[in-house]
Write a protein that holds these residues in place. Sequence first.
Motif, PDB file in Angstrom:
ATOM      1  N   ILE A  42       3.838   5.331  -4.283  1.00 55.82           N
ATOM      2  CA  ILE A  42       3.742   4.869  -2.897  1.00 55.82           C
ATOM      3  C   ILE A  42       3.942   6.009  -1.903  1.00 55.82           C
ATOM      4  N   ALA A  43       5.041   6.729  -2.018  1.00 54.75           N
ATOM      5  CA  ALA A  43       5.328   7.791  -1.048  1.00 54.75           C
ATOM      6  C   ALA A  43       4.239   8.865  -1.020  1.00 54.75           C
ATOM      7  N   PRO A  44       3.738   9.343  -2.176  1.00 52.50           N
ATOM      8  CA  PRO A  44       2.650  10.327  -2.114  1.00 52.50           C
ATOM      9  C   PRO A  44       1.393   9.791  -1.423  1.00 52.50           C
ATOM     10  N   ALA A  45       1.061   8.509  -1.663  1.00 54.46           N
ATOM     11  CA  ALA A  45      -0.118   7.932  -1.019  1.00 54.46           C
ATOM     12  C   ALA A  45       0.064   7.861   0.496  1.00 54.46           C
ATOM     13  N   LEU A  46       1.237   7.445   0.942  1.00 55.94           N
ATOM     14  CA  LEU A  46       1.504   7.374   2.380  1.00 55.94           C
ATOM     15  C   LEU A  46       1.464   8.766   3.004  1.00 55.94           C
ATOM     16  N   ALA A  47       2.032   9.748   2.319  1.00 51.12           N
ATOM     17  CA  ALA A  47       2.032  11.118   2.829  1.00 51.12           C
ATOM     18  C   ALA A  47       0.614  11.668   2.964  1.00 51.12           C
ATOM     19  N   ALA A  48      -0.300  11.178   2.121  1.00 51.03           N
ATOM     20  CA  ALA A  48      -1.698  11.617   2.160  1.00 51.03           C
ATOM     21  C   ALA A  48      -2.524  10.823   3.166  1.00 51.03           C
ATOM     22  N   GLY A  49      -1.877   9.922   3.915  1.00 50.62           N
ATOM     23  CA  GLY A  49      -2.575   9.159   4.940  1.00 50.62           C
ATOM     24  C   GLY A  49      -3.259   7.901   4.450  1.00 50.62           C
ATOM     25  N   ARG A  50      -2.995   7.498   3.197  1.00 47.24           N
ATOM     26  CA  ARG A  50      -3.643   6.301   2.661  1.00 47.24           C
ATOM     27  C   ARG A  50      -2.876   5.040   3.059  1.00 47.24           C
ATOM     28  N   THR A  51      -3.578   3.919   3.024  1.00 47.12           N
ATOM     29  CA  THR A  51      -2.951   2.618   3.226  1.00 47.12           C
ATOM     30  C   THR A  51      -2.545   2.068   1.863  1.00 47.12           C
ATOM     31  N   VAL A  52      -1.305   1.644   1.733  1.00 47.59           N
ATOM     32  CA  VAL A  52      -0.805   1.069   0.482  1.00 47.59           C
ATOM     33  C   VAL A  52      -0.618  -0.431   0.669  1.00 47.59           C
ATOM     34  N   VAL A  53      -1.184  -1.214  -0.235  1.00 43.41           N
ATOM     35  CA  VAL A  53      -1.041  -2.668  -0.229  1.00 43.41           C
ATOM     36  C   VAL A  53      -0.312  -3.054  -1.517  1.00 43.41           C
ATOM     37  N   CYS A  54       0.866  -3.653  -1.367  1.00 44.24           N
ATOM     38  CA  CYS A  54       1.728  -3.923  -2.523  1.00 44.24           C
ATOM     39  C   CYS A  54       2.059  -5.409  -2.629  1.00 44.24           C
ATOM     40  N   ASP A  55       1.871  -5.955  -3.818  1.00 46.15           N
ATOM     41  CA  ASP A  55       2.227  -7.335  -4.150  1.00 46.15           C
ATOM     42  C   ASP A  55       3.704  -7.351  -4.544  1.00 46.15           C
ATOM     43  N   ARG A  56       4.554  -7.774  -3.624  1.00 42.05           N
ATOM     44  CA  ARG A  56       6.012  -7.822  -3.697  1.00 42.05           C
ATOM     45  C   ARG A  56       6.633  -6.441  -3.457  1.00 42.05           C
ATOM     46  N   PHE A  57       7.826  -6.483  -2.812  1.00 43.11           N
ATOM     47  CA  PHE A  57       8.592  -5.249  -2.605  1.00 43.11           C
ATOM     48  C   PHE A  57      10.035  -5.644  -2.313  1.00 43.11           C
ATOM     49  N   ILE A  58      10.656  -5.046  -1.309  1.00 39.21           N
ATOM     50  CA  ILE A  58      12.090  -5.222  -1.078  1.00 39.21           C
ATOM     51  C   ILE A  58      12.509  -6.660  -0.806  1.00 39.21           C
ATOM     52  N   ASP A  59      11.659  -7.432  -0.122  1.00 39.41           N
ATOM     53  CA  ASP A  59      12.069  -8.793   0.257  1.00 39.41           C
ATOM     54  C   ASP A  59      12.251  -9.688  -0.955  1.00 39.41           C
ATOM     55  N   SER A  60      11.474  -9.454  -2.001  1.00 41.01           N
ATOM     56  CA  SER A  60      11.650 -10.265  -3.211  1.00 41.01           C
ATOM     57  C   SER A  60      13.026 -10.049  -3.828  1.00 41.01           C
ATOM     58  N   ARG A 110      -1.287  12.220   9.653  1.00 40.54           N
ATOM     59  CA  ARG A 110      -0.547  11.003  10.004  1.00 40.54           C
ATOM     60  C   ARG A 110      -0.204  10.193   8.754  1.00 40.54           C
ATOM     61  N   ARG A 111       1.015   9.687   8.707  1.00 37.71           N
ATOM     62  CA  ARG A 111       1.453   8.872   7.575  1.00 37.71           C
ATOM     63  C   ARG A 111       0.583   7.628   7.475  1.00 37.71           C
ATOM     64  N   GLY A 112       0.284   7.243   6.236  1.00 39.47           N
ATOM     65  CA  GLY A 112      -0.469   6.021   6.007  1.00 39.47           C
ATOM     66  C   GLY A 112       0.351   4.785   6.335  1.00 39.47           C
ATOM     67  N   ARG A 113      -0.298   3.651   6.273  1.00 41.95           N
ATOM     68  CA  ARG A 113       0.361   2.369   6.551  1.00 41.95           C
ATOM     69  C   ARG A 113       0.709   1.669   5.243  1.00 41.95           C
ATOM     70  N   PHE A 114       1.864   0.994   5.249  1.00 37.05           N
ATOM     71  CA  PHE A 114       2.368   0.321   4.054  1.00 37.05           C
ATOM     72  C   PHE A 114       2.449  -1.174   4.339  1.00 37.05           C
TER      73      PHE A 114
END
Length: 214
Positions: free
Chosen positions: A83-101, A2-6
């Motif tokens: 990011i994409a490799p971590a999500l593909a491995a089922g990990r949760t990614v927590v990112c300080d800023r992204f597209i909305d900024s 299952r894909r991880g959560r972003f």
Amino acid sequence: MRRGRFITFEGGEGTGKSTQAARLAARLRAQGREVVETREPGGSPGAEAVRHVLLSGAAEPLGPKAEALLFAAARADHVDTRIAPALAAGRTVVCDRFIDSTRVYQGALGAVPAALLDALEQVAATSAWPDLTFVLDVPAEIGLARAAGRGAAADRFEKQGADYHGQVRAAFLARAAADPRRCVVVDASGDADQVAAEIARLAEARLALADAAS
């Protein structure tokens, strides 16, 4: 697998994004999730090189469109290599800023056309769209006072005046209102422990729903 959560954290200067992202990541790890913490601009070797150009103000004379292109280049490397490799491995990614900024600083404030930003997102972020975005909200004057209290030199965006940061705040709130399924506004003007507890409560509820639906 299952894909991880972003999960992303957004908001103006001095809203506590870095602090709260780190605290949520620690809480999720304590619950047994594998968590990757990262930031933008940056988060990968190529993107970190671009980060210095952007935050130093070296790209400012080139205008908001050029800045948007540089942010997109950094994001593409960040997504592809981390990011994409971590999500593909089922990990949760927590990112300080992204597209909305980018949509706020270069779009709403810099008047970069939405069509160009749409195209840049297609290139840089298609494989890593946030599942949950916390928009941390404080009055601009409070955020600027917090940022100044760090003791570091103001970066390209922190050096702007209160009117500019008031517009940044309004633009983030408008982004959140336009996408309520993804974005949650959190009053970040209070005690950091109380803010962290509220974010944890909201994250756990949202992630539990997402896990149940997948």
